[in-house]
Design a protein around this motif. Sequence first.
Motif, PDB file in Angstrom:
ATOM      1  N   THR A 158       1.023  -1.130  -0.112  1.00  0.00           N
ATOM      2  CA  THR A 158      -0.240  -0.253  -0.245  1.00  0.00           C
ATOM      3  C   THR A 158       0.906   1.550  -0.211  1.00  0.00           C
ATOM      4  OG1 THR A 158      -0.065  -0.068   2.395  1.00  0.00           O
ATOM      5  CG2 THR A 158      -1.726  -1.199   1.213  1.00  0.00           C
ATOM      6  N   GLU A 159       0.366   2.523  -0.312  1.00  0.00           N
ATOM      7  CA  GLU A 159       0.629   3.322  -0.120  1.00  0.00           C
ATOM      8  C   GLU A 159      -0.428   5.327  -0.633  1.00  0.00           C
ATOM      9  OE1 GLU A 159       3.607   4.569  -3.567  1.00  0.00           O
ATOM     10  OE2 GLU A 159       1.940   3.692  -5.268  1.00  0.00           O
ATOM     11  N   ALA A 160       0.520   6.075   0.386  1.00  0.00           N
ATOM     12  CA  ALA A 160      -0.433   7.220   0.358  1.00  0.00           C
ATOM     13  C   ALA A 160      -0.564   7.509  -1.271  1.00  0.00           C
ATOM     14  CB  ALA A 160       0.016   8.546   1.321  1.00  0.00           C
ATOM     15  N   LEU A 161      -1.429   8.711  -1.377  1.00  0.00           N
ATOM     16  CA  LEU A 161      -1.514   9.241  -2.599  1.00  0.00           C
ATOM     17  C   LEU A 161      -2.827  10.392  -2.818  1.00  0.00           C
ATOM     18  CD1 LEU A 161      -1.765   8.311  -5.692  1.00  0.00           C
ATOM     19  CD2 LEU A 161      -4.196   7.945  -5.656  1.00  0.00           C
ATOM     20  N   ARG A 162      -1.525  11.140  -3.457  1.00  0.00           N
ATOM     21  CA  ARG A 162      -2.418  12.394  -3.065  1.00  0.00           C
ATOM     22  C   ARG A 162      -3.645  12.313  -4.211  1.00  0.00           C
ATOM     23  NH1 ARG A 162      -2.911  15.810   1.020  1.00  0.00           N
ATOM     24  NH2 ARG A 162      -1.910  17.802   0.309  1.00  0.00           N
ATOM     25  N   LEU A 163      -4.925  12.691  -4.404  1.00  0.00           N
ATOM     26  CA  LEU A 163      -5.214  12.827  -5.497  1.00  0.00           C
ATOM     27  C   LEU A 163      -5.689  14.534  -5.673  1.00  0.00           C
ATOM     28  CD1 LEU A 163      -6.685  10.435  -3.715  1.00  0.00           C
ATOM     29  CD2 LEU A 163      -7.868  10.174  -6.053  1.00  0.00           C
ATOM     30  N   ARG A 164      -6.435  14.964  -6.950  1.00  0.00           N
ATOM     31  CA  ARG A 164      -6.371  16.551  -6.725  1.00  0.00           C
ATOM     32  C   ARG A 164      -8.440  16.454  -7.354  1.00  0.00           C
ATOM     33  NH1 ARG A 164      -1.276  19.299  -8.932  1.00  0.00           N
ATOM     34  NH2 ARG A 164       0.046  19.360  -7.209  1.00  0.00           N
ATOM     35  N   GLU A 181      -6.473  19.282  -3.716  1.00  0.00           N
ATOM     36  CA  GLU A 181      -4.866  17.977  -2.963  1.00  0.00           C
ATOM     37  C   GLU A 181      -5.600  17.408  -2.180  1.00  0.00           C
ATOM     38  OE1 GLU A 181      -1.089  17.512  -4.738  1.00  0.00           O
ATOM     39  OE2 GLU A 181      -1.383  18.317  -2.565  1.00  0.00           O
ATOM     40  N   PHE A 182      -6.095  16.603  -1.560  1.00  0.00           N
ATOM     41  CA  PHE A 182      -6.662  15.908  -0.258  1.00  0.00           C
ATOM     42  C   PHE A 182      -5.599  14.771  -0.448  1.00  0.00           C
ATOM     43  CE2 PHE A 182      -9.488  14.699  -3.164  1.00  0.00           C
ATOM     44  CZ  PHE A 182     -10.354  12.966  -2.726  1.00  0.00           C
ATOM     45  N   SER A 183      -5.480  13.829   0.498  1.00  0.00           N
ATOM     46  CA  SER A 183      -5.299  12.574   0.806  1.00  0.00           C
ATOM     47  C   SER A 183      -6.343  11.399   0.996  1.00  0.00           C
ATOM     48  CB  SER A 183      -3.997  12.002   2.378  1.00  0.00           C
ATOM     49  OG  SER A 183      -3.077  13.150   1.731  1.00  0.00           O
ATOM     50  N   ASP A 184      -5.311   9.707   0.386  1.00  0.00           N
ATOM     51  CA  ASP A 184      -6.307   8.624   0.056  1.00  0.00           C
ATOM     52  C   ASP A 184      -5.289   7.693   0.290  1.00  0.00           C
ATOM     53  OD1 ASP A 184      -8.552   8.904   1.915  1.00  0.00           O
ATOM     54  OD2 ASP A 184      -9.918   9.182  -0.768  1.00  0.00           O
ATOM     55  N   GLY A 185      -5.672   6.411  -0.547  1.00  0.00           N
ATOM     56  CA  GLY A 185      -4.371   5.647  -0.189  1.00  0.00           C
ATOM     57  C   GLY A 185      -4.600   4.007  -1.460  1.00  0.00           C
ATOM     58  N   ARG A 186      -3.453   4.010  -1.626  1.00  0.00           N
ATOM     59  CA  ARG A 186      -3.255   2.830  -2.800  1.00  0.00           C
ATOM     60  C   ARG A 186      -2.808   1.777  -2.169  1.00  0.00           C
ATOM     61  NH1 ARG A 186      -0.476   5.318  -7.902  1.00  0.00           N
ATOM     62  NH2 ARG A 186       0.812   5.260  -6.661  1.00  0.00           N
ATOM     63  N   ASN A 241      -3.124   2.471 -22.536  1.00  0.00           N
ATOM     64  CA  ASN A 241      -1.538   2.334 -22.521  1.00  0.00           C
ATOM     65  C   ASN A 241      -0.319   4.343 -22.494  1.00  0.00           C
ATOM     66  OD1 ASN A 241       0.792   0.885 -22.766  1.00  0.00           O
ATOM     67  ND2 ASN A 241       0.717   1.522 -24.974  1.00  0.00           N
ATOM     68  N   GLN A 242      -0.516   4.628 -21.324  1.00  0.00           N
ATOM     69  CA  GLN A 242       0.443   5.773 -21.362  1.00  0.00           C
ATOM     70  C   GLN A 242      -0.096   6.013 -19.978  1.00  0.00           C
ATOM     71  OE1 GLN A 242      -2.613   7.602 -23.336  1.00  0.00           O
ATOM     72  NE2 GLN A 242      -3.465   8.628 -21.336  1.00  0.00           N
ATOM     73  N   ALA A 243       1.165   6.705 -19.351  1.00  0.00           N
ATOM     74  CA  ALA A 243       1.421   7.058 -17.779  1.00  0.00           C
ATOM     75  C   ALA A 243       0.110   8.321 -17.442  1.00  0.00           C
ATOM     76  CB  ALA A 243       2.619   7.317 -17.971  1.00  0.00           C
ATOM     77  N   CYS A 244       0.437   8.121 -15.977  1.00  0.00           N
ATOM     78  CA  CYS A 244      -0.263   9.079 -15.478  1.00  0.00           C
ATOM     79  C   CYS A 244       0.181  10.262 -14.514  1.00  0.00           C
ATOM     80  CB  CYS A 244      -1.081   8.228 -14.394  1.00  0.00           C
ATOM     81  SG  CYS A 244      -2.683   9.610 -13.736  1.00  0.00           S
ATOM     82  N   ARG A 245       0.364  11.329 -14.641  1.00  0.00           N
ATOM     83  CA  ARG A 245       1.266  12.212 -14.081  1.00  0.00           C
ATOM     84  C   ARG A 245       0.322  12.075 -12.755  1.00  0.00           C
ATOM     85  NH1 ARG A 245       4.011  15.889 -17.421  1.00  0.00           N
ATOM     86  NH2 ARG A 245       4.458  17.487 -15.327  1.00  0.00           N
ATOM     87  N   GLN A 246      -1.048  12.655 -12.337  1.00  0.00           N
ATOM     88  CA  GLN A 246      -1.283  13.073 -11.813  1.00  0.00           C
ATOM     89  C   GLN A 246      -2.577  12.056 -10.882  1.00  0.00           C
ATOM     90  OE1 GLN A 246      -0.567  15.436  -8.575  1.00  0.00           O
ATOM     91  NE2 GLN A 246      -2.712  13.926  -7.536  1.00  0.00           N
ATOM     92  N   ALA A 247      -3.022  11.695 -10.024  1.00  0.00           N
ATOM     93  CA  ALA A 247      -4.480  11.359 -10.162  1.00  0.00           C
ATOM     94  C   ALA A 247      -5.608  11.897  -9.446  1.00  0.00           C
ATOM     95  CB  ALA A 247      -4.373  10.410  -8.062  1.00  0.00           C
ATOM     96  N   PHE A 270     -12.537   8.337 -11.172  1.00  0.00           N
ATOM     97  CA  PHE A 270     -11.050   8.651 -11.039  1.00  0.00           C
ATOM     98  C   PHE A 270     -10.285   8.605 -12.388  1.00  0.00           C
ATOM     99  CE2 PHE A 270     -13.158   7.061  -7.082  1.00  0.00           C
ATOM    100  CZ  PHE A 270     -12.310   7.317  -6.159  1.00  0.00           C
ATOM    101  N   VAL A 271      -9.243   8.739 -11.771  1.00  0.00           N
ATOM    102  CA  VAL A 271      -8.332   8.988 -12.922  1.00  0.00           C
ATOM    103  C   VAL A 271      -7.120   8.757 -12.284  1.00  0.00           C
ATOM    104  CG1 VAL A 271      -6.491   9.753 -15.132  1.00  0.00           C
ATOM    105  CG2 VAL A 271      -9.080  11.022 -15.197  1.00  0.00           C
ATOM    106  N   LEU A 272      -6.116   7.760 -12.276  1.00  0.00           N
ATOM    107  CA  LEU A 272      -5.537   6.590 -11.656  1.00  0.00           C
ATOM    108  C   LEU A 272      -3.987   6.281 -11.653  1.00  0.00           C
ATOM    109  CD1 LEU A 272      -7.481   5.180  -9.052  1.00  0.00           C
ATOM    110  CD2 LEU A 272      -6.250   7.466  -8.343  1.00  0.00           C
ATOM    111  N   PRO A 273      -3.252   6.648 -11.743  1.00  0.00           N
ATOM    112  CA  PRO A 273      -1.925   6.006 -11.629  1.00  0.00           C
ATOM    113  C   PRO A 273      -1.996   4.280 -11.212  1.00  0.00           C
ATOM    114  CG  PRO A 273      -1.678   7.304 -10.233  1.00  0.00           C
ATOM    115  CD  PRO A 273      -2.694   7.869 -10.672  1.00  0.00           C
ATOM    116  N   TRP A 274      -1.038   3.671 -12.760  1.00  0.00           N
ATOM    117  CA  TRP A 274      -1.087   1.986 -11.942  1.00  0.00           C
ATOM    118  C   TRP A 274      -0.617   1.330 -12.648  1.00  0.00           C
ATOM    119  CZ3 TRP A 274      -2.624  -0.367  -8.055  1.00  0.00           C
ATOM    120  CH2 TRP A 274      -2.553  -1.994  -8.234  1.00  0.00           C
TER     121      TRP A 274
END
Length: 351
Positions: free
Chosen positions: A79-85, A143-148, A230-236, A249-253
């Motif tokens: 798991t890891e913390a994730l900052r979403l906008r 911008e706020f926090s959640d987890g991934r 099929n592309q990298a995501c700069r920001q959640a 949601f638009v999320l890096p994965w």
Amino acid sequence: MEIGIVGGGVNGLCCAWQLAKLGHRVSVYERGKLMRATSCASSKLLHGGLRYLENGELRLVRESLRERDAWLRRAPHLTEALRLRMPLYRQGRRGRFTVGAGLFIYDRLAGRSLLPGAVWLDAAQMLAEDPGLDGDGLLGGYEFSDGRMDDYALGVWVAEQARTEGVEMFEDVEVLRLDTAGIIETTAGVVRVDRVLNVAGPWAGRLLERSGVDSPYRLDLVRGSHLLLNQACRQAYLLEVPGERRIFFVLPWKGQTLLGTTEVRQGLDDAIACSDAERDYLLAAYKRYFPNQEATIAGRFAGVRPLISSAADPSRATREYAVHRTGQLISVFGGKWTTALALAEQVAARL
């Protein structure tokens, strides 16, 4: 006490782990493979459910935020913390005051969280850090926090903890019927236990019907579909679907971009798969915010949420769970990934 659990998803596995730690002899029966159905088709988030505040589900949000932090501490390797906008636009359905008030409550409900609170970013800041975001009408955003998490890997880790506590796992064993006296009829034979836990997720209601057991709860089965680009995501991001109050949601994965989710009613006998209509719906919503980004689909997946029947609109249905006991049978209705261990504590209290 000897306990038989029907269902090898995250809720069933967390119940098994919790009960085994309390000294019970526990067996889990899964008709397929552990963690291979709904529990591995989530949005990969450990979150409090910011949008549940609009439904007034403060208890659930508080519990989810507590459990979010607990998972981050419990399994930091998965798991890891994730900052979403959440960007806000002039034409949006929610204004700065509404979203800001919601995030203020969100952070207060989180208590002494290990994650930082929400902050406001102006439009220039947001565009400087992600030039691909549409700037037309952009007012700024929060911008706020959640987890991934990796939902499948984390669920398998829970299964390993349960096995360490002595839980027996039986895969490819379907439960055909059960009763309130502690009998489980499976494709491998009949088992008698002191308590039966029906934690079959979307199939919990059907199993009760097939067994002739009444219940005060009914499930509303809702398909949630996701796309992988099929592309990298700069920001959640947490974004409004254009023209609706729904969010997605638009999320890096894993080096790609994950889009989700939809809310479409689902029949248990129908294929659980992302439809072409859902694909088009998610892509259209994505292109509204990222008009110049490529959107090549690398994959899609879907799962079924077992929501307690409570509203005509699935997006307004409660995300709460319920635990009901009849004789030696305890059934679980609903339940979120993030709150799986909290649910297990409730189940243990019903024994």
